[in-house]
Enzyme design. Structure first.
Site, mmCIF file in Angstrom:
data_model
loop_
_atom_site.group_PDB
_atom_site.id
_atom_site.type_symbol
_atom_site.label_atom_id
_atom_site.label_comp_id
_atom_site.label_asym_id
_atom_site.label_seq_id
_atom_site.Cartn_x
_atom_site.Cartn_y
_atom_site.Cartn_z
ATOM 1 N N PRO A 107 -5.790 -1.085 -8.939
ATOM 2 C CA PRO A 107 -6.556 0.372 -9.471
ATOM 3 C C PRO A 107 -6.347 0.969 -10.589
ATOM 4 O O PRO A 107 -4.988 0.871 -10.851
ATOM 5 C CB PRO A 107 -6.419 1.172 -8.257
ATOM 6 C CG PRO A 107 -5.961 0.399 -7.130
ATOM 7 C CD PRO A 107 -5.034 -0.848 -7.812
ATOM 8 N N LYS B 29 -3.244 0.783 -1.242
ATOM 9 C CA LYS B 29 -2.777 -0.319 -2.042
ATOM 10 C C LYS B 29 -1.277 0.031 -2.471
ATOM 11 O O LYS B 29 -0.894 1.235 -2.522
ATOM 12 C CB LYS B 29 -3.592 -0.266 -3.645
ATOM 13 C CG LYS B 29 -4.938 -0.624 -3.546
ATOM 14 C CD LYS B 29 -5.178 -2.313 -3.477
ATOM 15 C CE LYS B 29 -6.709 -2.565 -3.220
ATOM 16 N NZ LYS B 29 -7.258 -3.664 -3.478
#
Length: 115
Positions: free
Chosen positions: A2, A33
């Site tokens: 990201p 994540k």
């Protein structure tokens, strides 16, 4: 992988030191994540207006592989907006957050694609 990129007219000196660590933590939690993959970038001191005024404003982009979808975006919207408002002092109606779901074959890291 990201990437959270904030373009803002807020001055560099007004960006809290904790912004990066707290943004990383929030995104890691929301997206599921590892923190080691979260990229946070702030481009302060931008020449920009929103609604014709130069009050604090921003254009924000969140790129992610998978995870993001209409339902997840609706769930994250208030959390990300509150975070930006509380950390940077930008009112929620003075920025956009654009969320992009990247295809794995179009993102390269460590010399190879994710796909």
């Amino acid at each position: 992988m990201p990437m959270f990129i904030v373009h803002t007219n807020v001055k560099k000196g007004d960006i809290p030191e904790k912004f990066f660590t707290e943004a990383t933590s929030l995104l890691a939690t929301e997206l599921g994540k590892p923190s080691s993959f979260i990229h946070v970038q702030v481009c302060p001191d931008q020449l920009m207006t929103f609604g014709g005024t130069d009050e604090p404003c921003a254009n924000i982009t969140l790129h992610c592989i998978g995870v993001v979808c209409p339902e997840k975006n609706r769930e994250m919207a208030p959390k990300l907006s509150e975070f930006i408002e509380s950390q940077l002092g930008i009112k929620k109606n003075r920025f956009y957050i654009n969320i992009n779901d990247l295809a794995r074959p179009y993102c390269i890291w460590d010399g190879k694609t994710f796909g």
